[in-house]
Design a protein around this motif. Sequence first.
Motif, PDB file in Angstrom:
ATOM      1  N   CYS A   1      -5.689  -5.593  -7.666  1.00 40.43           N
ATOM      2  CA  CYS A   1      -4.599  -5.134  -6.979  1.00 40.43           C
ATOM      3  C   CYS A   1      -4.388  -3.657  -7.147  1.00 40.43           C
ATOM      4  CB  CYS A   1      -3.325  -6.038  -7.120  1.00 40.43           C
ATOM      5  SG  CYS A   1      -2.856  -6.085  -8.726  1.00 40.43           S
ATOM      6  N   GLY A   2      -5.228  -3.119  -8.038  1.00 37.86           N
ATOM      7  CA  GLY A   2      -5.137  -1.473  -8.101  1.00 37.86           C
ATOM      8  C   GLY A   2      -4.065  -1.073  -9.093  1.00 37.86           C
ATOM      9  N   LEU A   3      -3.170  -0.105  -8.739  1.00 36.46           N
ATOM     10  CA  LEU A   3      -2.274   0.159  -9.557  1.00 36.46           C
ATOM     11  C   LEU A   3      -0.861  -0.570  -9.565  1.00 36.46           C
ATOM     12  CD1 LEU A   3      -2.802   4.138  -8.541  1.00 36.46           C
ATOM     13  CD2 LEU A   3      -3.647   2.859 -10.430  1.00 36.46           C
ATOM     14  N   TYR A   4      -0.720  -1.733  -9.021  1.00 34.82           N
ATOM     15  CA  TYR A   4       0.345  -2.314  -8.720  1.00 34.82           C
ATOM     16  C   TYR A   4       0.750  -2.761 -10.418  1.00 34.82           C
ATOM     17  CZ  TYR A   4       0.170  -2.910  -3.976  1.00 34.82           C
ATOM     18  OH  TYR A   4      -0.082  -2.587  -2.870  1.00 34.82           O
ATOM     19  N   ALA A   5       2.026  -2.262 -10.700  1.00 35.68           N
ATOM     20  CA  ALA A   5       2.368  -2.800 -12.120  1.00 35.68           C
ATOM     21  C   ALA A   5       2.289  -4.265 -12.490  1.00 35.68           C
ATOM     22  CB  ALA A   5       3.923  -2.440 -12.339  1.00 35.68           C
ATOM     23  N   ARG A   6       2.669  -5.217 -11.575  1.00 38.89           N
ATOM     24  CA  ARG A   6       2.874  -6.562 -11.721  1.00 38.89           C
ATOM     25  C   ARG A   6       1.737  -7.412 -10.759  1.00 38.89           C
ATOM     26  NH1 ARG A   6       8.118 -10.385 -12.396  1.00 38.89           N
ATOM     27  NH2 ARG A   6       7.068 -11.886 -13.635  1.00 38.89           N
ATOM     28  N   PRO A   7       0.619  -7.816 -11.377  1.00 34.47           N
ATOM     29  CA  PRO A   7      -0.352  -8.599 -10.642  1.00 34.47           C
ATOM     30  C   PRO A   7       0.125  -9.797 -10.036  1.00 34.47           C
ATOM     31  CG  PRO A   7      -1.372  -7.864 -12.793  1.00 34.47           C
ATOM     32  CD  PRO A   7       0.119  -7.474 -12.797  1.00 34.47           C
ATOM     33  N   PRO A   8       0.177 -10.154  -8.782  1.00 34.92           N
ATOM     34  CA  PRO A   8       0.578 -11.449  -8.349  1.00 34.92           C
ATOM     35  C   PRO A   8      -0.255 -12.796  -8.849  1.00 34.92           C
ATOM     36  CG  PRO A   8      -0.715 -10.421  -6.627  1.00 34.92           C
ATOM     37  CD  PRO A   8      -0.716  -9.409  -7.790  1.00 34.92           C
ATOM     38  N   ALA A   9       0.613 -13.779  -9.125  1.00 36.85           N
ATOM     39  CA  ALA A   9      -0.071 -15.058  -9.501  1.00 36.85           C
ATOM     40  C   ALA A   9      -0.886 -15.726  -8.160  1.00 36.85           C
ATOM     41  CB  ALA A   9       0.971 -15.994  -9.876  1.00 36.85           C
TER      42      ALA A   9
ATOM     43  N   GLY B   1      -6.269 -20.680   9.145  1.00 39.68           N
ATOM     44  CA  GLY B   1      -7.184 -19.654   9.137  1.00 39.68           C
ATOM     45  C   GLY B   1      -7.450 -18.794   8.043  1.00 39.68           C
ATOM     46  N   VAL B   2      -8.127 -17.826   7.981  1.00 38.46           N
ATOM     47  CA  VAL B   2      -8.419 -17.034   6.575  1.00 38.46           C
ATOM     48  C   VAL B   2      -7.803 -15.498   6.976  1.00 38.46           C
ATOM     49  CG1 VAL B   2     -10.362 -15.955   5.159  1.00 38.46           C
ATOM     50  CG2 VAL B   2     -10.314 -18.487   6.022  1.00 38.46           C
ATOM     51  N   PRO B   3      -7.180 -14.935   6.331  1.00 40.33           N
ATOM     52  CA  PRO B   3      -6.859 -13.689   6.656  1.00 40.33           C
ATOM     53  C   PRO B   3      -7.957 -12.371   6.651  1.00 40.33           C
ATOM     54  CG  PRO B   3      -6.000 -14.228   4.557  1.00 40.33           C
ATOM     55  CD  PRO B   3      -6.571 -15.335   5.040  1.00 40.33           C
ATOM     56  N   GLU B   4      -7.843 -11.567   7.696  1.00 44.56           N
ATOM     57  CA  GLU B   4      -8.867 -10.494   7.796  1.00 44.56           C
ATOM     58  C   GLU B   4      -8.733  -9.876   6.495  1.00 44.56           C
ATOM     59  OE1 GLU B   4      -9.422  -8.285  11.414  1.00 44.56           O
ATOM     60  OE2 GLU B   4      -8.806 -10.086  12.592  1.00 44.56           O
ATOM     61  N   ASP B   5      -7.406  -9.417   6.219  1.00 42.78           N
ATOM     62  CA  ASP B   5      -7.337  -8.423   4.806  1.00 42.78           C
ATOM     63  C   ASP B   5      -6.811  -9.396   3.877  1.00 42.78           C
ATOM     64  OD1 ASP B   5      -6.825  -6.632   2.907  1.00 42.78           O
ATOM     65  OD2 ASP B   5      -5.717  -5.185   4.183  1.00 42.78           O
ATOM     66  N   LYS B   6      -7.664  -9.647   2.947  1.00 46.27           N
ATOM     67  CA  LYS B   6      -7.185 -10.793   1.759  1.00 46.27           C
ATOM     68  C   LYS B   6      -6.394 -10.166   0.878  1.00 46.27           C
ATOM     69  CE  LYS B   6     -11.512 -13.455   2.658  1.00 46.27           C
ATOM     70  NZ  LYS B   6     -11.473 -13.225   3.972  1.00 46.27           N
ATOM     71  N   HIS B   7      -6.770  -8.676   0.619  1.00 49.94           N
ATOM     72  CA  HIS B   7      -6.025  -8.231  -0.367  1.00 49.94           C
ATOM     73  C   HIS B   7      -4.666  -8.010  -0.056  1.00 49.94           C
ATOM     74  CE1 HIS B   7      -9.685  -7.598  -2.747  1.00 49.94           C
ATOM     75  NE2 HIS B   7     -10.239  -7.354  -1.575  1.00 49.94           N
ATOM     76  N   GLN B   8      -4.397  -7.637   1.110  1.00 52.99           N
ATOM     77  CA  GLN B   8      -3.176  -7.477   1.528  1.00 52.99           C
ATOM     78  C   GLN B   8      -2.242  -8.894   1.639  1.00 52.99           C
ATOM     79  OE1 GLN B   8      -2.686  -5.563   5.504  1.00 52.99           O
ATOM     80  NE2 GLN B   8      -0.556  -5.927   5.719  1.00 52.99           N
ATOM     81  N   ALA B   9      -2.943  -9.863   2.106  1.00 52.15           N
ATOM     82  CA  ALA B   9      -2.304 -11.287   2.160  1.00 52.15           C
ATOM     83  C   ALA B   9      -1.889 -11.710   0.881  1.00 52.15           C
ATOM     84  CB  ALA B   9      -3.567 -12.038   2.790  1.00 52.15           C
ATOM     85  N   ILE B  10      -2.639 -11.567  -0.183  1.00 48.35           N
ATOM     86  CA  ILE B  10      -2.403 -11.919  -1.590  1.00 48.35           C
ATOM     87  C   ILE B  10      -1.104 -11.259  -2.171  1.00 48.35           C
ATOM     88  CG2 ILE B  10      -3.820 -10.644  -2.984  1.00 48.35           C
ATOM     89  CD1 ILE B  10      -4.336 -13.313  -4.650  1.00 48.35           C
ATOM     90  N   MET B  11      -1.220 -10.022  -1.705  1.00 46.98           N
ATOM     91  CA  MET B  11      -0.001  -9.072  -2.350  1.00 46.98           C
ATOM     92  C   MET B  11       1.270  -9.533  -1.633  1.00 46.98           C
ATOM     93  SD  MET B  11      -1.184  -7.492  -4.665  1.00 46.98           S
ATOM     94  CE  MET B  11       0.159  -6.590  -5.216  1.00 46.98           C
ATOM     95  N   ALA B  12       1.255 -10.327  -0.402  1.00 42.99           N
ATOM     96  CA  ALA B  12       2.398 -10.310   0.604  1.00 42.99           C
ATOM     97  C   ALA B  12       3.063 -11.558   0.141  1.00 42.99           C
ATOM     98  CB  ALA B  12       2.047 -10.353   2.298  1.00 42.99           C
ATOM     99  N   GLY B  13       2.301 -12.435  -0.509  1.00 46.02           N
ATOM    100  CA  GLY B  13       2.933 -13.741  -0.998  1.00 46.02           C
ATOM    101  C   GLY B  13       2.945 -14.671   0.152  1.00 46.02           C
ATOM    102  N   PRO B  14       3.130 -15.982  -0.295  1.00 38.73           N
ATOM    103  CA  PRO B  14       3.060 -17.021   0.765  1.00 38.73           C
ATOM    104  C   PRO B  14       4.106 -17.083   1.882  1.00 38.73           C
ATOM    105  CG  PRO B  14       4.301 -17.800  -1.378  1.00 38.73           C
ATOM    106  CD  PRO B  14       3.910 -16.170  -1.499  1.00 38.73           C
ATOM    107  N   SER B  15       3.735 -17.471   2.908  1.00 43.59           N
ATOM    108  CA  SER B  15       4.664 -17.580   4.005  1.00 43.59           C
ATOM    109  C   SER B  15       5.303 -18.870   4.237  1.00 43.59           C
ATOM    110  CB  SER B  15       3.800 -17.207   5.409  1.00 43.59           C
ATOM    111  OG  SER B  15       4.388 -17.822   6.477  1.00 43.59           O
ATOM    112  N   SER B  16       6.560 -19.179   4.745  1.00 43.96           N
ATOM    113  CA  SER B  16       6.910 -20.503   4.811  1.00 43.96           C
ATOM    114  C   SER B  16       6.589 -21.242   6.188  1.00 43.96           C
ATOM    115  CB  SER B  16       8.512 -20.344   4.781  1.00 43.96           C
ATOM    116  OG  SER B  16       9.069 -19.510   5.684  1.00 43.96           O
ATOM    117  N   GLU B  17       5.696 -20.458   7.057  1.00 43.94           N
ATOM    118  CA  GLU B  17       5.464 -21.086   8.373  1.00 43.94           C
ATOM    119  C   GLU B  17       4.647 -22.440   8.076  1.00 43.94           C
ATOM    120  OE1 GLU B  17       3.931 -18.029  10.452  1.00 43.94           O
ATOM    121  OE2 GLU B  17       5.301 -16.721  10.244  1.00 43.94           O
TER     122      GLU B  17
END
Length: 152
Positions: free
Chosen positions: A70-78, A104-120
Amino acid sequence: MKWTQQGTKAKALELQAQVWSELGPDGGFESEDFELVQRIGRISVQAAATTSDAESSTAVVAYIARYVACGLYARPPAALVKEYLPVAKSIALNELLLLHHLCGVPEDKHQAIMAGPSSEVPVVPLLGYFTSSPSEEAQLVVRQDRSMATVA
């Protein structure tokens, strides 16, 4: 209907070709993108047998992992990482197709994992996948050749 080993392999190759044609062979991640933190469970399969001596073998190992790419993020997501051992390759490919059709599969996987789960969606969304040699845990769980690829 009696399945032959050759027929089963042909079906597995046909399924793999279908998955790669729909999703592509590159799932957007590499095994190095994740640090396995804790094994949280295993799923076993049991071979059909005419006697009660049927053996079961581990097919899937589930982990809590950190997304360390995830780059320079202080806390890598689980993340939940499921490692499908070679005995369960068809199961992994079927699950990829199912989740692809459901979410579906998100186009930007790195942004999707950083965004966290959706309740939809009432399922854990598929963010991507990768193939690699078995993890150390998988090597301990199942005695197998290191050159055999697993799907995660």
